[in-house]
Scaffold this motif. Structure first.
Motif, PDB file in Angstrom:
ATOM      1  N   ASN A 113      35.804  39.844  52.826  1.00  0.00           N
ATOM      2  CA  ASN A 113      34.802  39.498  51.146  1.00  0.00           C
ATOM      3  C   ASN A 113      33.665  39.867  50.630  1.00  0.00           C
ATOM      4  OD1 ASN A 113      37.337  38.436  50.317  1.00  0.00           O
ATOM      5  ND2 ASN A 113      37.389  36.755  52.222  1.00  0.00           N
ATOM      6  N   THR A 114      32.724  39.831  51.892  1.00  0.00           N
ATOM      7  CA  THR A 114      31.380  39.972  51.775  1.00  0.00           C
ATOM      8  C   THR A 114      31.532  41.205  51.714  1.00  0.00           C
ATOM      9  OG1 THR A 114      30.984  38.728  54.102  1.00  0.00           O
ATOM     10  CG2 THR A 114      28.662  40.188  52.900  1.00  0.00           C
ATOM     11  N   LYS A 115      32.264  42.569  51.938  1.00  0.00           N
ATOM     12  CA  LYS A 115      32.115  43.540  51.657  1.00  0.00           C
ATOM     13  C   LYS A 115      32.729  44.051  50.084  1.00  0.00           C
ATOM     14  CE  LYS A 115      32.654  45.743  56.623  1.00  0.00           C
ATOM     15  NZ  LYS A 115      31.428  46.848  56.619  1.00  0.00           N
ATOM     16  N   ARG A 116      33.535  43.028  49.725  1.00  0.00           N
ATOM     17  CA  ARG A 116      34.404  43.320  48.497  1.00  0.00           C
ATOM     18  C   ARG A 116      33.292  43.668  47.513  1.00  0.00           C
ATOM     19  NH1 ARG A 116      39.432  44.213  46.980  1.00  0.00           N
ATOM     20  NH2 ARG A 116      39.194  43.092  45.370  1.00  0.00           N
ATOM     21  N   SER A 117      32.525  42.524  47.872  1.00  0.00           N
ATOM     22  CA  SER A 117      31.285  41.718  46.809  1.00  0.00           C
ATOM     23  C   SER A 117      30.432  42.338  46.546  1.00  0.00           C
ATOM     24  CB  SER A 117      30.809  40.300  47.544  1.00  0.00           C
ATOM     25  OG  SER A 117      29.820  40.187  47.340  1.00  0.00           O
ATOM     26  N   LEU A 118      29.675  43.404  48.152  1.00  0.00           N
ATOM     27  CA  LEU A 118      28.709  43.900  48.004  1.00  0.00           C
ATOM     28  C   LEU A 118      29.255  45.359  46.924  1.00  0.00           C
ATOM     29  CD1 LEU A 118      26.068  45.191  48.805  1.00  0.00           C
ATOM     30  CD2 LEU A 118      27.187  46.458  50.343  1.00  0.00           C
ATOM     31  N   PHE A 119      30.029  46.180  47.292  1.00  0.00           N
ATOM     32  CA  PHE A 119      30.444  46.866  46.457  1.00  0.00           C
ATOM     33  C   PHE A 119      30.874  47.374  44.671  1.00  0.00           C
ATOM     34  CE2 PHE A 119      32.002  49.114  50.361  1.00  0.00           C
ATOM     35  CZ  PHE A 119      31.224  49.606  50.156  1.00  0.00           C
ATOM     36  N   SER A 120      31.390  45.884  44.331  1.00  0.00           N
ATOM     37  CA  SER A 120      30.734  45.573  43.147  1.00  0.00           C
ATOM     38  C   SER A 120      30.111  45.303  41.815  1.00  0.00           C
ATOM     39  CB  SER A 120      32.876  43.998  43.444  1.00  0.00           C
ATOM     40  OG  SER A 120      32.179  43.119  42.104  1.00  0.00           O
ATOM     41  N   SER A 121      29.442  44.303  43.094  1.00  0.00           N
ATOM     42  CA  SER A 121      28.143  44.816  42.336  1.00  0.00           C
ATOM     43  C   SER A 121      27.817  45.801  41.964  1.00  0.00           C
ATOM     44  CB  SER A 121      27.299  43.623  42.862  1.00  0.00           C
ATOM     45  OG  SER A 121      26.311  44.087  44.216  1.00  0.00           O
ATOM     46  N   LEU A 122      27.117  46.728  43.385  1.00  0.00           N
ATOM     47  CA  LEU A 122      26.686  48.215  42.829  1.00  0.00           C
ATOM     48  C   LEU A 122      27.608  48.895  42.250  1.00  0.00           C
ATOM     49  CD1 LEU A 122      26.527  49.012  47.169  1.00  0.00           C
ATOM     50  CD2 LEU A 122      24.524  48.313  45.931  1.00  0.00           C
ATOM     51  N   ASP A 123      28.751  48.693  42.203  1.00  0.00           N
ATOM     52  CA  ASP A 123      29.736  49.299  41.156  1.00  0.00           C
ATOM     53  C   ASP A 123      29.114  49.576  39.889  1.00  0.00           C
ATOM     54  OD1 ASP A 123      31.742  51.191  39.941  1.00  0.00           O
ATOM     55  OD2 ASP A 123      33.056  49.586  39.986  1.00  0.00           O
ATOM     56  N   SER A 138      38.214  48.854  60.939  1.00  0.00           N
ATOM     57  CA  SER A 138      39.135  48.070  61.020  1.00  0.00           C
ATOM     58  C   SER A 138      40.230  47.312  59.549  1.00  0.00           C
ATOM     59  CB  SER A 138      39.938  47.050  61.574  1.00  0.00           C
ATOM     60  OG  SER A 138      38.227  46.037  61.413  1.00  0.00           O
ATOM     61  N   LEU A 139      38.931  47.956  58.187  1.00  0.00           N
ATOM     62  CA  LEU A 139      39.694  47.367  56.999  1.00  0.00           C
ATOM     63  C   LEU A 139      40.482  48.291  56.401  1.00  0.00           C
ATOM     64  CD1 LEU A 139      36.943  45.099  56.290  1.00  0.00           C
ATOM     65  CD2 LEU A 139      38.780  43.860  57.205  1.00  0.00           C
ATOM     66  N   PRO A 140      41.533  47.902  55.394  1.00  0.00           N
ATOM     67  CA  PRO A 140      41.643  48.911  54.017  1.00  0.00           C
ATOM     68  C   PRO A 140      40.702  49.403  53.738  1.00  0.00           C
ATOM     69  CG  PRO A 140      43.277  46.882  54.752  1.00  0.00           C
ATOM     70  CD  PRO A 140      42.235  46.866  55.173  1.00  0.00           C
ATOM     71  N   ILE A 141      40.255  50.375  53.712  1.00  0.00           N
ATOM     72  CA  ILE A 141      39.592  51.558  52.752  1.00  0.00           C
ATOM     73  C   ILE A 141      40.030  51.332  51.064  1.00  0.00           C
ATOM     74  CG2 ILE A 141      38.768  53.255  51.786  1.00  0.00           C
ATOM     75  CD1 ILE A 141      37.496  52.608  54.314  1.00  0.00           C
ATOM     76  N   SER A 142      41.472  50.899  50.849  1.00  0.00           N
ATOM     77  CA  SER A 142      42.065  50.655  49.375  1.00  0.00           C
ATOM     78  C   SER A 142      41.299  49.493  49.054  1.00  0.00           C
ATOM     79  CB  SER A 142      43.600  51.229  49.571  1.00  0.00           C
ATOM     80  OG  SER A 142      44.134  50.399  50.792  1.00  0.00           O
ATOM     81  N   GLU A 143      42.009  49.080  50.170  1.00  0.00           N
ATOM     82  CA  GLU A 143      41.160  47.288  49.455  1.00  0.00           C
ATOM     83  C   GLU A 143      39.288  46.574  49.255  1.00  0.00           C
ATOM     84  OE1 GLU A 143      42.783  44.262  51.934  1.00  0.00           O
ATOM     85  OE2 GLU A 143      44.857  44.797  52.552  1.00  0.00           O
ATOM     86  N   LEU A 144      38.671  48.152  49.852  1.00  0.00           N
ATOM     87  CA  LEU A 144      37.295  48.040  49.681  1.00  0.00           C
ATOM     88  C   LEU A 144      37.391  48.621  48.269  1.00  0.00           C
ATOM     89  CD1 LEU A 144      36.583  48.833  52.885  1.00  0.00           C
ATOM     90  CD2 LEU A 144      36.868  46.348  52.071  1.00  0.00           C
ATOM     91  N   ALA A 145      37.834  49.675  47.954  1.00  0.00           N
ATOM     92  CA  ALA A 145      38.019  50.219  47.119  1.00  0.00           C
ATOM     93  C   ALA A 145      38.408  49.755  45.665  1.00  0.00           C
ATOM     94  CB  ALA A 145      38.625  51.614  46.870  1.00  0.00           C
ATOM     95  N   SER A 146      38.963  48.966  45.628  1.00  0.00           N
ATOM     96  CA  SER A 146      39.723  48.386  44.109  1.00  0.00           C
ATOM     97  C   SER A 146      38.822  46.907  44.015  1.00  0.00           C
ATOM     98  CB  SER A 146      41.437  47.523  44.758  1.00  0.00           C
ATOM     99  OG  SER A 146      40.532  46.308  45.988  1.00  0.00           O
ATOM    100  N   ALA A 147      37.560  47.036  44.278  1.00  0.00           N
ATOM    101  CA  ALA A 147      36.771  46.029  44.285  1.00  0.00           C
ATOM    102  C   ALA A 147      35.706  46.843  43.138  1.00  0.00           C
ATOM    103  CB  ALA A 147      35.873  45.475  45.517  1.00  0.00           C
ATOM    104  N   THR A 148      35.547  48.020  42.804  1.00  0.00           N
ATOM    105  CA  THR A 148      35.564  49.047  41.713  1.00  0.00           C
ATOM    106  C   THR A 148      36.114  49.734  40.903  1.00  0.00           C
ATOM    107  OG1 THR A 148      35.152  51.067  42.984  1.00  0.00           O
ATOM    108  CG2 THR A 148      33.950  49.459  44.788  1.00  0.00           C
ATOM    109  N   LYS A 149      35.403  50.058  40.237  1.00  0.00           N
ATOM    110  CA  LYS A 149      35.843  51.144  39.322  1.00  0.00           C
ATOM    111  C   LYS A 149      36.314  52.306  39.181  1.00  0.00           C
ATOM    112  CE  LYS A 149      35.944  48.158  35.071  1.00  0.00           C
ATOM    113  NZ  LYS A 149      35.032  46.782  35.783  1.00  0.00           N
ATOM    114  N   ARG A 150      36.236  52.722  40.334  1.00  0.00           N
ATOM    115  CA  ARG A 150      35.855  53.894  40.803  1.00  0.00           C
ATOM    116  C   ARG A 150      36.783  54.406  42.408  1.00  0.00           C
ATOM    117  NH1 ARG A 150      29.489  55.317  41.110  1.00  0.00           N
ATOM    118  NH2 ARG A 150      29.030  53.238  40.207  1.00  0.00           N
ATOM    119  N   GLN A 151      37.846  53.880  42.549  1.00  0.00           N
ATOM    120  CA  GLN A 151      38.330  54.605  43.184  1.00  0.00           C
ATOM    121  C   GLN A 151      38.739  55.772  43.606  1.00  0.00           C
ATOM    122  OE1 GLN A 151      40.732  51.012  41.425  1.00  0.00           O
ATOM    123  NE2 GLN A 151      42.073  51.307  43.259  1.00  0.00           N
TER     124      GLN A 151
END
Ligand code: NAI
Length: 304
Positions: A113-123, A138-151
């Motif tokens: 959640n911390t990573k997704r929230s950072l990526f979403s704001s940086l996007d 250990s976390l799926p990259i696709s689940e981090l990528a989906s916090a942005t519009k630049r998958q």
């Protein structure tokens, strides 16, 4: 010697400014190596005290590199350290730092959640062309990528500890990423004098997918009373040619980190959930519960 990196690599190199989030063990190492290879780097963390610690790691490590590189000249050592540090900027403002990024490398706490929230704001603020990467183990990259519009411009860039010494980088592709991004990241790794390998977004990528079950089988062997940790380590070093035995490596990685990865995979690892290969271990759980986490706590399978 021919220098490598941003200023001298092919003019097509789209990466010049690198912004690294997290100035801990991994982030500071990535910052150091990028700055050593001519990139302009910004290191971002939550507060000045964190950044100071990261900068301390970098200076100490650069001095070691300098002593090896320029053994006969104090002046050259000093110039090397100062020149490298001059390419590093510090920031506690994540969004401002992203506005000039060509490449973002995230190495903050291992929390989705911390990573997704950072990526979403940086996007929202990073340039359209900027490539986003995570150093997650250990976390799926696709689940981090989906916090942005630049998958299509998002990938894994998995370095190893200690970053200045370890040659390997796993460049991790999702189903959505554009192949040119993988190519740019591969070139970036080569410009850092690292050895990139490509792999798909699966639990543990290559190294940890093979390493964690191996380490756990060593723990289970000891749990069953078949040999001591010391004899297992001696056996794997002298019989299989491994530089460290599994218990030395477990203590080095940290038993809590190992447990975190194992439990995550057993619970919800794609293709691994419920697999006996990654089932919990009583011995590991006991040690972690006692706070015997390995080298960092002074005691794990061995005492330090
Ligand atoms: P660490 O705990 O040493 O450093 C994390 C840093 O991130 C801390 O300085 C913390 O203040 C900072 N941070 C936390 N939240 C932040 C935020 N929102 N913005 C900016 N900074 C923030 O952790 P470490 O070991 O460097 O790990 C970082 C990442 O690298 C994790 O994803 C981990 O899975 C991965 N990794 C770790 C390896 C290891 O051997 N420790 C190996 C390969 C990958």
């Amino acid at each position: 010697a021919a220098p490598s990196g941003a200023e001298t690599s092919s003019p097509a190199n789209p990466i010049k400014n690198v912004v690294v989030y997290g100035s801990g063990l991994m982030g500071s190492g990535i910052v150091q190596v990028a700055a050593q290879h001519q990139y302009q780097v910004t290191m971002v963390d939550l507060g000045a005290d964190h950044l100071k610690k990261g900068q301390g790691y970098i200076e100490a490590s650069l001095k070691r590199v300098a002593r090896k590189k320029f053994a006969d000249s104090d002046a050259q050592q000093k110039a090397f350290v100062e020149d490298t540090l001059s390419r590093i900027q510090l920031s506690t403002d994540p969004e401002a730092a992203a506005t000039t990024a060509d490449l973002i490398v995230e190495a903050i706490v291992e929390n989705i959640n911390t990573k997704r929230s950072l990526f979403s704001s940086l996007d929202q603020v990073a340039p359209k062309h900027a490539i986003f990467t995570s150093n997650t183990s250990s976390l799926p990259i696709s689940e981090l990528a989906s916090a942005t519009k630049r998958q299509d411009r998002f990938a894994g860039l998995h370095f190893f500890n200690p970053v200045p010494q370890m040659k390997l980088v796993e460049v991790v592709s999702t189903a959505e990423v554009n192949p040119t991004v993988i190519n740019d990241l591969t070139q970036f790794c080569l410009s850092l004098k690292k050895a990139p390998v490509n792999c798909k977004d699966t639990p543990g990528f290559i190294v940890n997918r093979l390493l964690v079950p191996y380490l756990m089988e060593a723990v289970r062997l000891v749990e069953r009373g078949e040999a001591t940790p010391k004899d297992v380590d001696t056996a794997m070093k002298l019989g299989a040619g491994y530089p460290m035995g599994p218990f030395e490596l477990l203590d080095y990685i940290g038993l809590d980190t190992c447990k975190f990865i194992l439990d995550g995979w057993y619970k919800e690892g794609k293709g691994l959930a419920g697999d006996k290969l990654v089932r919990p271990s009583e011995r590991l759980n006991e040690l972690v519960a006692k706070g015997d986490l390995g080298r960092k706590s002074g005691k794990g399978f061995y005492s330090y």
